[in-house]
Design a protein around this motif. Sequence first.
Motif, PDB file in Angstrom:
ATOM      1  N   ASP A 141       1.701   2.643   2.685  1.00 57.51           N
ATOM      2  CA  ASP A 141       1.034   3.455   3.696  1.00 57.51           C
ATOM      3  C   ASP A 141       2.073   4.150   4.564  1.00 57.51           C
ATOM      4  OD1 ASP A 141       1.026   1.314   6.372  1.00 57.51           O
ATOM      5  OD2 ASP A 141       1.258   0.479   4.355  1.00 57.51           O
TER       6      ASP A 141
ATOM      7  N   GLY B 249      -2.034   5.466   1.497  1.00 61.25           N
ATOM      8  CA  GLY B 249      -1.289   5.255   0.256  1.00 61.25           C
ATOM      9  C   GLY B 249      -0.451   6.470  -0.092  1.00 61.25           C
TER      10      GLY B 249
ATOM     11  N   ALA C 167      -0.416  -0.548  -4.714  1.00 59.92           N
ATOM     12  CA  ALA C 167      -1.789  -0.034  -4.687  1.00 59.92           C
ATOM     13  C   ALA C 167      -1.831   1.441  -5.085  1.00 59.92           C
ATOM     14  CB  ALA C 167      -2.391  -0.212  -3.296  1.00 59.92           C
TER      15      ALA C 167
ATOM     16  N   HIS D  74       0.833  -1.211   0.000  1.00 60.21           N
ATOM     17  CA  HIS D  74       0.000   0.000   0.000  1.00 60.21           C
ATOM     18  C   HIS D  74       0.864   1.255   0.000  1.00 60.21           C
ATOM     19  CE1 HIS D  74      -3.412  -2.504   1.774  1.00 60.21           C
ATOM     20  NE2 HIS D  74      -3.960  -1.903   0.737  1.00 60.21           N
TER      21      HIS D  74
END
Length: 343
Positions: free
Chosen positions: A18, A57, A49, A16
């Motif tokens: 993240d 993200g 992603a 991701h």
Amino acid sequence: MTTTQHSKLAFGIFDHLDADGHDVAKQYNDRLLLAEACDRLGFYAYHLAEHHCTPHGRSPAPNLFLSSVAQRTTHLRIGPMVMLLSLHHPLRAFEEACMLDHLSGGRLELGIGRGSLPAELSYFGVSADAAPGRYAEASEILVKAMQGGSLCYEGDHFQFDDVPLTLTPHQRPHPPTWIAVNRPESAGWAAEIGANIASIGPSSSVRKVTDAYRSRREIRSDTNDQSSPFLGLLRMVVAGNSEADAYSLAASAYDRWLKSFKFLYERNNIPTPPNLPLTFDAAIESELCVAGTAASIQQTLLSHLEEAGANYLLCQLAFGDLPLEASLNTAIIIRSIVGAGRR
């Protein structure tokens, strides 16, 4: 749309990107170091992603980051998981895919999807009502564009009149395609076009998806198609020197990852998905996370893959505030215990 065969179990990376609590540039560099290591270790692909306006993200333009990955690796295949076609003009999406395929020397794995959170789409002026139609048309256009020549199309959202497609992908006839599929009824279209699929959830639930996919492929009209697409299973994986060490690392990282995941839901007063594990213990119980020693994660992961009917493990090696060293250690252990390799 995939053109390669995959007869053995394989392992790749899902990310991701993240927020990890560090400077963005440092996190990008850490991920590039992880990608380089996984390239050397023989992982199959790095899937990234696409998210927008959220710490969940930090790669709102996956193809841009993946072009850097392509230059830092030799064999590792790369691709968005997924490119949100609801937000992208399909002609621009096609041209970017062609560029990335050439920049990587034909290593693109093209994931496409609609987007799961309406709030992200709304920031770009795309309503929840319009998203399905835009995605359906854009995906159809992308498939047509991969055939080359000129593009003609008439739809509710997009129209093309004899557009010359002067750029084509490196891989012929086209790069492998990926679809994120979490419901059996959604597996049919992916099977129809021969796309690879990626699923998340308990192994018993994913098995219903992979069974539906295989059933649909068995009745396809082009019976001469002998390709064996990937049926992917996603797991967040943390390996440690002891069970306690792995759980401690993973629990802290999951808490930060969860906070990022919930950011837009809480900001927009939207209930989180009912299947989202709200604690690390729940994430272990639901099979989203696997943490432990080399021996225990080997047993767990292979059991999950067998029960799910999957032949490709998407390992989320970096999430939350996991240190780079921990992600690298997990990658090494996965490589050593399962023999992940390129084919």
